[in-house]
Design an enzyme around this catalytic site. Sequence first.
Site, PDB file in Angstrom:
ATOM      1  N   LEU A 152      -9.528 -25.244 -25.966  1.00  0.00           N
ATOM      2  CA  LEU A 152     -10.910 -25.509 -25.525  1.00  0.00           C
ATOM      3  C   LEU A 152     -11.080 -25.036 -24.080  1.00  0.00           C
ATOM      4  O   LEU A 152     -11.329 -25.822 -23.174  1.00  0.00           O
ATOM      5  CB  LEU A 152     -11.237 -27.001 -25.666  1.00  0.00           C
ATOM      6  N   ILE A 155     -14.071 -19.879 -23.513  1.00  0.00           N
ATOM      7  CA  ILE A 155     -14.654 -19.347 -24.755  1.00  0.00           C
ATOM      8  C   ILE A 155     -14.696 -20.448 -25.815  1.00  0.00           C
ATOM      9  O   ILE A 155     -15.679 -20.580 -26.554  1.00  0.00           O
ATOM     10  CB  ILE A 155     -13.860 -18.124 -25.268  1.00  0.00           C
ATOM     11  N   ARG A 175      -3.217 -27.798 -24.607  1.00  0.00           N
ATOM     12  CA  ARG A 175      -2.152 -28.315 -23.749  1.00  0.00           C
ATOM     13  C   ARG A 175      -2.384 -29.790 -23.387  1.00  0.00           C
ATOM     14  O   ARG A 175      -1.475 -30.574 -23.319  1.00  0.00           O
ATOM     15  CB  ARG A 175      -2.055 -27.489 -22.462  1.00  0.00           C
ATOM     16  N   ARG A 232      -5.111 -14.138 -30.071  1.00  0.00           N
ATOM     17  CA  ARG A 232      -4.061 -13.123 -30.119  1.00  0.00           C
ATOM     18  C   ARG A 232      -3.328 -13.252 -31.453  1.00  0.00           C
ATOM     19  O   ARG A 232      -3.142 -14.354 -31.960  1.00  0.00           O
ATOM     20  CB  ARG A 232      -3.052 -13.324 -28.980  1.00  0.00           C
ATOM     21  N   GLU A 261      -1.064  -4.898 -33.843  1.00  0.00           N
ATOM     22  CA  GLU A 261      -2.283  -4.066 -33.894  1.00  0.00           C
ATOM     23  C   GLU A 261      -1.969  -2.617 -33.552  1.00  0.00           C
ATOM     24  O   GLU A 261      -1.146  -2.363 -32.677  1.00  0.00           O
ATOM     25  CB  GLU A 261      -3.314  -4.629 -32.908  1.00  0.00           C
ATOM     26  N   HIS A 279     -10.043  -6.162 -33.822  1.00  0.00           N
ATOM     27  CA  HIS A 279     -10.052  -6.704 -32.450  1.00  0.00           C
ATOM     28  C   HIS A 279     -11.366  -6.371 -31.726  1.00  0.00           C
ATOM     29  O   HIS A 279     -11.374  -5.602 -30.757  1.00  0.00           O
ATOM     30  CB  HIS A 279      -8.849  -6.181 -31.646  1.00  0.00           C
TER      31      HIS A 279
HETATM   32  C1  8YV Z   1     -10.204  -6.785 -25.390  1.00  0.00           C
HETATM   33  C2  8YV Z   1      -9.364  -9.171 -25.208  1.00  0.00           C
HETATM   34  O1  8YV Z   1      -9.963  -6.376 -26.694  1.00  0.00           O
HETATM   35  O2  8YV Z   1     -10.223  -9.863 -23.148  1.00  0.00           O
HETATM   36  C3  8YV Z   1      -9.292  -9.901 -23.926  1.00  0.00           C
HETATM   37  O3  8YV Z   1      -8.276 -10.561 -23.690  1.00  0.00           O
HETATM   38  O4  8YV Z   1      -8.591  -9.358 -26.072  1.00  0.00           O
HETATM   39  C4  8YV Z   1     -10.470  -8.242 -25.460  1.00  0.00           C
HETATM   40  O5  8YV Z   1     -11.585  -8.544 -24.733  1.00  0.00           O
HETATM   41  C5  8YV Z   1      -9.144  -6.171 -24.592  1.00  0.00           C
HETATM   42  O6  8YV Z   1      -8.865  -6.728 -23.410  1.00  0.00           O
HETATM   43  C6  8YV Z   1      -9.516  -4.708 -24.364  1.00  0.00           C
HETATM   44  O7  8YV Z   1      -8.477  -3.894 -24.527  1.00  0.00           O
END
Ligand code: 8YV
Length: 313
Positions: A152, A155, A175, A232, A261, A279
């Site tokens: 939380l 985002i 956490r 992730r 990825e 992604h």
């Molecule tokens: C992007 C992201 O895909 O901000 C991040 O951590 O995973 C994404 O916004 C990435 O950073 C761009 O390569």
Amino acid sequence: MKPNVLMTAPMMPHIEAALDQAYVVQRLWQAENEDAFFEKHGASFVAVATGGHHRADGALMDRMPNLKIISSFGVGVDHIDLDAAAARNIIVGNTPDVLNDDVANLAIALVFATTRRLVEWDKYVRAGLWVRDGNPPLARGIHGKTVGILGLGRIGKDIARKLEVFGCNIVYSGRQAQEDQAYKFYPDLTVMAAASDILIAICPGGEATHHIVNAQVLDALGPEGTFINVSRGSVHDEVALVKALAGGQLGAAGLDVFADEPNVPEALLSMDNVVLQPHQGSATVETRKAMGDRVVDNLASYFAGNGAISPVT
Ligand code: 8YV
């Protein structure tokens, strides 16, 4: 004299143009031999501008003994060894906040895509099955459903706030409990998953969260449960996830991120109860522009003597 900046990978044109104007920029991917490149230029670099996935570890930092700041595109910094940076007094800047809205929106889009079976029914119409077989089975609504948010943070809070509008009951794990949040906190992720209809992962990547969404958590979420990951690919155990989906222990998944990825496990490609994205969380024109501006502004602020605008602490 303009400071020397290392760019590790190609960046959006507006970022490259702004950096070229303010600094002497060397492009690592254009180097024929990296050892020779760093031998020649390493000591000149005071700053690095990097993408969200280029690994920056202590060994790379050691090749730039005068490095002071790494400005990274993205909010996630699991590709940067923060301890190594701190030990060398290198500031790390990232691009938080400007992407909250779009990443949250993609999470919610995946919630709807999976629960309302949007992609599956789109295919159903296109294949002529509506005409041939009539209406498909009923989907599931989200009003009154419990959504467990793993992480939380900025985002995660945005996702929670938006889902409340749709009548969801929000709970969270992470956490620690956040005293200023009214949502119920679950210290144990498996217990939260058992109480949730939908589990959304939006925690940072890295060692602390590696495979935190494991077979046990997915099992607890259950055959009617939906797992969404916009954080992730390292956060979920992908082998366990595929197994749970294939075996029916987990109902559905909406995945924007993967362990390796851009490679996605073959088994997921043929599953109707899975919605896949390459992604795309922050991938809108507006947000990527703002992220690029922040990469540039973090450096400009540092060189103006004010530190990075958004340093990672
Ligand atoms: C992007 C992201 O895909 O901000 C991040 O951590 O995973 C994404 O916004 C990435 O950073 C761009 O390569």
